[in-house]
Design a protein around this motif. Sequence first.
Motif, PDB file in Angstrom:
ATOM      1  N   ALA A 181     -60.298  76.607  19.557  1.00 64.99           N
ATOM      2  CA  ALA A 181     -61.352  76.054  18.713  1.00 64.99           C
ATOM      3  C   ALA A 181     -61.732  74.668  19.228  1.00 64.99           C
ATOM      4  CB  ALA A 181     -60.871  75.970  17.262  1.00 64.99           C
ATOM      5  N   VAL A 182     -62.993  74.516  19.597  1.00 65.44           N
ATOM      6  CA  VAL A 182     -63.494  73.268  20.176  1.00 65.44           C
ATOM      7  C   VAL A 182     -64.246  72.490  19.105  1.00 65.44           C
ATOM      8  CG1 VAL A 182     -64.954  72.247  21.953  1.00 65.44           C
ATOM      9  CG2 VAL A 182     -63.689  74.372  22.421  1.00 65.44           C
ATOM     10  N   GLU A 183     -63.920  71.209  18.978  1.00 62.74           N
ATOM     11  CA  GLU A 183     -64.584  70.381  17.975  1.00 62.74           C
ATOM     12  C   GLU A 183     -66.067  70.199  18.311  1.00 62.74           C
ATOM     13  OE1 GLU A 183     -62.593  66.678  17.538  1.00 62.74           O
ATOM     14  OE2 GLU A 183     -60.805  67.565  16.600  1.00 62.74           O
ATOM     15  N   ARG A 184     -66.891  70.234  17.274  1.00 61.69           N
ATOM     16  CA  ARG A 184     -68.321  69.956  17.399  1.00 61.69           C
ATOM     17  C   ARG A 184     -68.608  68.649  16.678  1.00 61.69           C
ATOM     18  NH1 ARG A 184     -71.022  73.530  14.163  1.00 61.69           N
ATOM     19  NH2 ARG A 184     -72.978  72.836  15.113  1.00 61.69           N
ATOM     20  N   THR A 185     -69.329  67.775  17.322  1.00 60.25           N
ATOM     21  CA  THR A 185     -69.652  66.485  16.719  1.00 60.25           C
ATOM     22  C   THR A 185     -71.162  66.260  16.752  1.00 60.25           C
ATOM     23  OG1 THR A 185     -69.342  65.373  18.859  1.00 60.25           O
ATOM     24  CG2 THR A 185     -67.442  65.444  17.365  1.00 60.25           C
ATOM     25  N   ASN A 186     -71.618  65.370  15.860  1.00 70.32           N
ATOM     26  CA  ASN A 186     -73.038  65.025  15.856  1.00 70.32           C
ATOM     27  C   ASN A 186     -73.292  63.848  16.787  1.00 70.32           C
ATOM     28  OD1 ASN A 186     -72.132  62.758  14.476  1.00 70.32           O
ATOM     29  ND2 ASN A 186     -72.904  63.436  12.482  1.00 70.32           N
ATOM     30  N   GLN A 229     -73.557  60.830  16.234  1.00 72.30           N
ATOM     31  CA  GLN A 229     -72.760  59.644  15.915  1.00 72.30           C
ATOM     32  C   GLN A 229     -71.273  59.846  16.199  1.00 72.30           C
ATOM     33  OE1 GLN A 229     -75.171  60.768  13.435  1.00 72.30           O
ATOM     34  NE2 GLN A 229     -76.548  59.417  14.588  1.00 72.30           N
ATOM     35  N   GLY A 230     -70.934  61.008  16.744  1.00 75.54           N
ATOM     36  CA  GLY A 230     -69.546  61.296  17.061  1.00 75.54           C
ATOM     37  C   GLY A 230     -68.736  61.810  15.893  1.00 75.54           C
ATOM     38  N   ARG A 231     -69.398  62.136  14.803  1.00 77.76           N
ATOM     39  CA  ARG A 231     -68.694  62.627  13.615  1.00 77.76           C
ATOM     40  C   ARG A 231     -68.450  64.125  13.725  1.00 77.76           C
ATOM     41  NH1 ARG A 231     -70.937  62.208   7.350  1.00 77.76           N
ATOM     42  NH2 ARG A 231     -69.173  63.289   6.366  1.00 77.76           N
ATOM     43  N   LEU A 232     -67.247  64.558  13.367  1.00 84.16           N
ATOM     44  CA  LEU A 232     -66.898  65.977  13.405  1.00 84.16           C
ATOM     45  C   LEU A 232     -67.743  66.755  12.406  1.00 84.16           C
ATOM     46  CD1 LEU A 232     -64.946  68.192  14.508  1.00 84.16           C
ATOM     47  CD2 LEU A 232     -63.460  67.661  12.546  1.00 84.16           C
ATOM     48  N   ILE A 233     -68.402  67.829  12.859  1.00 83.70           N
ATOM     49  CA  ILE A 233     -69.241  68.629  11.968  1.00 83.70           C
ATOM     50  C   ILE A 233     -68.851  70.104  11.954  1.00 83.70           C
ATOM     51  CG2 ILE A 233     -71.232  67.092  12.164  1.00 83.70           C
ATOM     52  CD1 ILE A 233     -72.421  69.110  14.185  1.00 83.70           C
ATOM     53  N   GLY A 234     -67.903  70.506  12.788  1.00 86.63           N
ATOM     54  CA  GLY A 234     -67.501  71.905  12.789  1.00 86.63           C
ATOM     55  C   GLY A 234     -66.742  72.267  14.045  1.00 86.63           C
ATOM     56  N   TYR A 235     -66.622  73.585  14.255  1.00 87.81           N
ATOM     57  CA  TYR A 235     -65.876  74.084  15.409  1.00 87.81           C
ATOM     58  C   TYR A 235     -66.652  75.198  16.107  1.00 87.81           C
ATOM     59  CZ  TYR A 235     -61.661  71.466  14.388  1.00 87.81           C
ATOM     60  OH  TYR A 235     -60.756  70.443  14.216  1.00 87.81           O
ATOM     61  N   GLU A 236     -66.291  75.403  17.369  1.00 82.20           N
ATOM     62  CA  GLU A 236     -66.873  76.470  18.166  1.00 82.20           C
ATOM     63  C   GLU A 236     -65.751  77.248  18.840  1.00 82.20           C
ATOM     64  OE1 GLU A 236     -69.645  76.902  22.180  1.00 82.20           O
ATOM     65  OE2 GLU A 236     -70.082  75.293  20.732  1.00 82.20           O
ATOM     66  N   VAL A 237     -65.852  78.567  18.777  1.00 85.45           N
ATOM     67  CA  VAL A 237     -64.885  79.448  19.435  1.00 85.45           C
ATOM     68  C   VAL A 237     -65.665  80.479  20.243  1.00 85.45           C
ATOM     69  CG1 VAL A 237     -63.040  81.140  19.136  1.00 85.45           C
ATOM     70  CG2 VAL A 237     -63.171  79.164  17.604  1.00 85.45           C
ATOM     71  N   ASP A 238     -65.461  80.488  21.545  1.00 82.78           N
ATOM     72  CA  ASP A 238     -66.123  81.444  22.438  1.00 82.78           C
ATOM     73  C   ASP A 238     -67.636  81.477  22.217  1.00 82.78           C
ATOM     74  OD1 ASP A 238     -63.567  82.002  23.232  1.00 82.78           O
ATOM     75  OD2 ASP A 238     -63.443  83.956  22.247  1.00 82.78           O
ATOM     76  N   GLY A 239     -68.233  80.301  22.004  1.00 78.93           N
ATOM     77  CA  GLY A 239     -69.677  80.212  21.828  1.00 78.93           C
ATOM     78  C   GLY A 239     -70.169  80.430  20.415  1.00 78.93           C
ATOM     79  N   GLU A 240     -69.269  80.827  19.508  1.00 83.93           N
ATOM     80  CA  GLU A 240     -69.643  81.040  18.106  1.00 83.93           C
ATOM     81  C   GLU A 240     -69.355  79.767  17.318  1.00 83.93           C
ATOM     82  OE1 GLU A 240     -71.261  83.385  16.868  1.00 83.93           O
ATOM     83  OE2 GLU A 240     -70.708  85.344  17.654  1.00 83.93           O
ATOM     84  N   ARG A 241     -70.328  79.302  16.554  1.00 80.90           N
ATOM     85  CA  ARG A 241     -70.209  78.032  15.851  1.00 80.90           C
ATOM     86  C   ARG A 241     -70.084  78.200  14.337  1.00 80.90           C
ATOM     87  NH1 ARG A 241     -74.572  73.918  18.682  1.00 80.90           N
ATOM     88  NH2 ARG A 241     -73.613  73.877  20.764  1.00 80.90           N
ATOM     89  N   SER A 242     -69.421  77.217  13.736  1.00 88.92           N
ATOM     90  CA  SER A 242     -69.313  77.182  12.275  1.00 88.92           C
ATOM     91  C   SER A 242     -69.187  75.739  11.829  1.00 88.92           C
ATOM     92  CB  SER A 242     -68.102  77.984  11.797  1.00 88.92           C
ATOM     93  OG  SER A 242     -67.987  77.900  10.385  1.00 88.92           O
ATOM     94  N   GLY A 243     -69.593  75.468  10.587  1.00 90.84           N
ATOM     95  CA  GLY A 243     -69.430  74.149  10.006  1.00 90.84           C
ATOM     96  C   GLY A 243     -68.008  73.924   9.542  1.00 90.84           C
ATOM     97  N   LEU A 244     -67.798  72.794   8.894  1.00 89.63           N
ATOM     98  CA  LEU A 244     -66.454  72.444   8.436  1.00 89.63           C
ATOM     99  C   LEU A 244     -66.071  73.110   7.123  1.00 89.63           C
ATOM    100  CD1 LEU A 244     -66.186  68.623   9.245  1.00 89.63           C
ATOM    101  CD2 LEU A 244     -64.819  70.478  10.235  1.00 89.63           C
ATOM    102  N   ASP A 245     -67.055  73.586   6.373  1.00 86.72           N
ATOM    103  CA  ASP A 245     -66.729  74.140   5.071  1.00 86.72           C
ATOM    104  C   ASP A 245     -67.749  75.200   4.689  1.00 86.72           C
ATOM    105  OD1 ASP A 245     -65.251  74.476   2.782  1.00 86.72           O
ATOM    106  OD2 ASP A 245     -65.512  72.437   2.032  1.00 86.72           O
ATOM    107  N   ILE A 246     -67.407  75.972   3.689  1.00 88.50           N
ATOM    108  CA  ILE A 246     -68.293  77.004   3.183  1.00 88.50           C
ATOM    109  C   ILE A 246     -69.437  76.368   2.400  1.00 88.50           C
ATOM    110  CG2 ILE A 246     -66.800  77.264   1.161  1.00 88.50           C
ATOM    111  CD1 ILE A 246     -67.660  80.160   0.968  1.00 88.50           C
ATOM    112  N   ASN A 247     -70.626  76.904   2.552  1.00 87.92           N
ATOM    113  CA  ASN A 247     -71.778  76.525   1.741  1.00 87.92           C
ATOM    114  C   ASN A 247     -71.916  77.593   0.658  1.00 87.92           C
ATOM    115  OD1 ASN A 247     -74.406  76.289   0.657  1.00 87.92           O
ATOM    116  ND2 ASN A 247     -75.175  75.329   2.524  1.00 87.92           N
TER     117      ASN A 247
END
Length: 312
Positions: free
Chosen positions: A183-188, A190-208
């Motif tokens: 799982a690779v961290e995704r940042t905006n 500003q360098g803030r963590l916004i989610g993760y990416e696994v094998d090109g598939e992305r997700s946010g930090l929490d459920i909407n």
Amino acid sequence: MADEAEAEDGIPVTFTVPISEPFARAAAAVLKNIRELAANAFPDEVGGPDAPFRRDAAAFDAQPEPTREARRSMHGMIFELAQLSWSNALDHVRALEQDVVMQPPPVWSPLTLSRALMENCLFLHYLIDPTITGAKRLARCAGLWRTDVEHMEKAATAFGPTQVAEIAKTKDYVLTALRDVGAVERTNSQGRLIGYEVDGERSGLDINITEEAKAMPSHLPAPYRILSGAAHGRPWMTDRARMLAEDSEHDLVGEAATVMTAVAVVTGALETALKTWRDYFGLDLGDSLDHLNGLHRMFFIEAVELGVASAR
């Protein structure tokens, strides 16, 4: 949210009537029957080779070590979290069964309890949604796990340095586990963590939850938003109970419509969760889903009769 109906003699029934004891008993009975049906709906065996969960397992098994074992472990954790959400949802139905029959009758608590149940069912759907890939599922789990650790960190500060140190160890373990999964961290920007990416598939930090609520049956218009008004004590929602109490000795007065809405949400949420279980694991639920909605329809007919009696 509760549907309007009309009795045979032409008296309209909108359920804007007090919660009578016969009505409350009927609601409690159908909630108990729905809960027991949902809890006992599962067969002993899971589905065949085409079930999405087997597809995910095969994809994770195809990875080289140590990624293989890390993904197997997270896959197992996803099952545990889904089961936890399911058990918690059923527990809230059990609480609602008791809530609707209390005296004086409840006001907004039926909606608060049904909202909590719905959130658990939607959390389950978010994790084992059969329409997403296994990599997407891992990315979602990674975001949720990281978010929960952050909540634990904030709570630990209230309990002192020992608890803070324990949670720091937990966070190190989680971060290592996420790296092992890939799982690779995704940042905006500003360098803030916004989610993760696994094998090109992305997700946010929490459920909407508002977005996830689209998985609920379409006959329930905006259930999360309506129930949130009651759960968060928003005046636009709760003031109605004060106005209804103006000619009584109570500060607030509930009405049958809230219970009707709660039963509808319970039925819809459990239906959503059961379909998710069925489709992800390839389960044969037989007639359970039809029976579930049949119980709700029978209660609606009975409630109409009781509502007419209360309105007279």
